[in-house]
Design a protein around this motif. Structure first.
Motif, mmCIF file in Angstrom:
data_model
loop_
_atom_site.group_PDB
_atom_site.id
_atom_site.type_symbol
_atom_site.label_atom_id
_atom_site.label_comp_id
_atom_site.label_asym_id
_atom_site.label_seq_id
_atom_site.Cartn_x
_atom_site.Cartn_y
_atom_site.Cartn_z
ATOM 1 N N LEU A 1 -8.591 12.171 3.428
ATOM 2 C CA LEU A 1 -7.258 12.517 4.001
ATOM 3 C C LEU A 1 -7.487 13.761 4.883
ATOM 4 O O LEU A 1 -7.191 13.949 6.097
ATOM 5 C CB LEU A 1 -6.170 12.459 3.303
ATOM 6 N N VAL B 1 -4.730 9.163 -12.270
ATOM 7 C CA VAL B 1 -4.082 9.302 -10.900
ATOM 8 C C VAL B 1 -4.259 10.415 -10.517
ATOM 9 O O VAL B 1 -4.694 10.487 -9.207
ATOM 10 C CB VAL B 1 -2.633 9.091 -11.613
ATOM 11 N N VAL C 1 -6.275 3.950 -13.203
ATOM 12 C CA VAL C 1 -5.137 4.622 -12.721
ATOM 13 C C VAL C 1 -3.825 3.958 -13.370
ATOM 14 O O VAL C 1 -2.987 4.887 -13.476
ATOM 15 C CB VAL C 1 -5.076 4.302 -11.168
ATOM 16 N N LYS D 1 -0.584 14.797 8.320
ATOM 17 C CA LYS D 1 -1.089 13.961 6.978
ATOM 18 C C LYS D 1 -0.110 12.896 6.737
ATOM 19 O O LYS D 1 -0.739 11.880 6.344
ATOM 20 C CB LYS D 1 -1.167 15.070 6.031
ATOM 21 N N LEU E 1 1.037 4.237 -2.881
ATOM 22 C CA LEU E 1 0.664 5.676 -2.717
ATOM 23 C C LEU E 1 1.834 6.474 -2.924
ATOM 24 O O LEU E 1 1.629 7.481 -3.349
ATOM 25 C CB LEU E 1 0.167 5.744 -1.246
ATOM 26 N N ARG F 1 -6.077 11.051 -6.793
ATOM 27 C CA ARG F 1 -5.176 11.527 -5.791
ATOM 28 C C ARG F 1 -5.826 12.675 -4.887
ATOM 29 O O ARG F 1 -6.092 12.725 -3.863
ATOM 30 C CB ARG F 1 -3.937 11.984 -6.170
ATOM 31 N N ALA G 1 -2.595 4.005 3.540
ATOM 32 C CA ALA G 1 -1.730 2.682 2.868
ATOM 33 C C ALA G 1 -1.944 1.525 3.493
ATOM 34 O O ALA G 1 -1.946 0.525 2.552
ATOM 35 C CB ALA G 1 -0.247 3.249 2.788
ATOM 36 N N ILE H 1 -5.674 0.547 2.229
ATOM 37 C CA ILE H 1 -5.738 0.174 0.813
ATOM 38 C C ILE H 1 -4.976 -1.131 0.518
ATOM 39 O O ILE H 1 -5.509 -1.902 -0.226
ATOM 40 C CB ILE H 1 -5.128 1.396 0.305
ATOM 41 N N GLY I 1 0.943 -1.151 0.088
ATOM 42 C CA GLY I 1 0.170 -0.076 -0.069
ATOM 43 C C GLY I 1 0.936 1.307 -0.125
ATOM 44 O O GLY I 1 0.633 2.256 -0.608
ATOM 45 N N ILE J 1 0.592 6.604 -6.880
ATOM 46 C CA ILE J 1 -0.260 7.588 -6.902
ATOM 47 C C ILE J 1 0.359 8.994 -6.619
ATOM 48 O O ILE J 1 -0.454 10.065 -7.188
ATOM 49 C CB ILE J 1 -1.280 7.148 -5.779
ATOM 50 N N MET K 1 0.520 10.192 -3.699
ATOM 51 C CA MET K 1 -0.202 11.041 -2.700
ATOM 52 C C MET K 1 0.769 11.748 -1.840
ATOM 53 O O MET K 1 1.814 11.070 -1.206
ATOM 54 C CB MET K 1 -0.804 9.711 -1.734
ATOM 55 N N THR L 1 -1.700 9.183 5.776
ATOM 56 C CA THR L 1 -1.465 8.747 4.500
ATOM 57 C C THR L 1 -1.009 7.363 4.674
ATOM 58 O O THR L 1 -1.277 6.498 3.966
ATOM 59 C CB THR L 1 -0.727 9.410 3.731
ATOM 60 N N VAL M 1 -9.134 11.794 -3.007
ATOM 61 C CA VAL M 1 -8.905 10.995 -1.709
ATOM 62 C C VAL M 1 -8.328 12.151 -0.828
ATOM 63 O O VAL M 1 -8.763 12.277 0.524
ATOM 64 C CB VAL M 1 -7.985 9.860 -1.963
ATOM 65 N N GLU M 2 -7.429 12.989 -1.292
ATOM 66 C CA GLU M 2 -6.779 13.943 -0.262
ATOM 67 C C GLU M 2 -7.914 14.956 0.198
ATOM 68 O O GLU M 2 -8.014 15.168 1.205
ATOM 69 C CB GLU M 2 -5.633 14.776 -1.200
#
Lengths: 196, 196
Positions: free
Chosen positions: B132, B120, B113, B143, A159, B124, B151, B154, A155, A163, A165, B147, B127-128
């Motif tokens: 998040l 992507v 993705v 954060k 990310l 991103r 991970a 996910i 994961g 991704i 992130m 995050t 979700v942010e």
């Protein structure tokens, strides 16, 4: 352009073996495929396959163009004090995935898994046999705990490297190691990590 | 076949809005897309979009056919004692992903993705903004820690529901909650979990 001094046909043979391997792994899964069957499909001698690639595991890594070679990665994770295993696992993962071609490989792998159930089975068997069972056996850790640790590491790679992130994507490598290593250590030891 | 009593053209309008939304989110990202722009592209009144879907977030969920609606999931994770937040996050995740259509949605999302950089960016940002930042704000957690917790969750969903990695795939839900909740709690609290 062919490189000077190279035996003609060698590249073609290698590609033919890898194409046959991809097809058979896809059809029969990782477990159901043998070096002998790949050699037969590619119409070469099994000894040539061993000479080019070594083991079935290494044929798989080459055929799928994986950025991770378990034969290299697993010993690196195991080699060292057990109390630092979490650190080593996170470090090795970050190192592997920051290689220039690793993101493209990860994306190709995701595309394949997201599109073909055969690919799902093939990768699942490969990771189980070559990574999880070896680590579980060497460490004496229940497979459920090890698989959940793998979920954390996978994961994280998804990310951070795929991704992108934030702030995970640009965070300092050492900060991530300090944050995540206690979690891997918890899964391996069955005890809570100390405050990082 | 149109359902009896349904206004003609209504389904067509809804589909036109969702198609316009998918295109704009893909081109401009989640943040760069407005309800007004989607309405203009679909040639409808913005008020109709609000009437059909509510917020931009809900348009996104409908357009991408996501199994997770942050407007429902985030309050469920936050609502309860802070010391049980890890448990709630793992439970909610397991519940969402065991729905019959969730695996197909997850696969579609991975395909998208893995094939388009635009997708992507779009996911991103979504979700942010919708998960998040809300959780980080409500909990006062950095954060990076949140995050990294995401991970874990996910990665777990990927291995359990998509890849079917054993024994994670068939493990009892309660066993997974007991195993993983301390990890989420560690990320949220900055303290090590007790032995599960």
């Amino acid at each position: 352009m062919a490189r000077a001094g190279r035996r003609p046909g060698r590249t073609g043979t290698r590609e033919r073996i890898l194409a046959a391997a991809r097809e058979l792994f896809g059809q029969r899964g990782y477990e159901g495929t043998t070096i002998r069957a790949i050699a037969a499909a590619a119409e070469v001698n099994p000894a040539l396959l061993h000479h080019f690639f070594g083991t079935k595991e290494q044929v798989f890594v080459a055929a799928l163009n994986l950025p991770i070679d378990p034969a290299t990665v697993v010993p690196r994770i195991l080699d060292g004090p057990r109390g630092e295993l979490g650190q080593r696992m996170v470090r090795v993962m970050l190192e592997v995935w920051r290689q220039p071609d690793a993101r493209a490989s990860f994306l190709a792998l995701l595309r394949s898994v997201a599109s073909h159930e055969d690919a799902v089975r093939m990768f699942r068997q490969f990771v189980e046999r070559t990574v999880l069972e070896r680590l579980a056996g060497a460490l004496g850790v229940p497979k459920l705990r090890l698989t959940t640790a793998a979920a954390q590491v996978i994961g994280l790679a998804l990310l951070r490297f795929v991704i992108g992130m934030e702030p995970l994507s640009t965070a300092d490598e050492e900060e991530i190691v300090q944050l995540v290593a206690p979690v891997i250590q918890y899964y391996v030891d069955g005890r809570g990590p100390s405050r990082p």
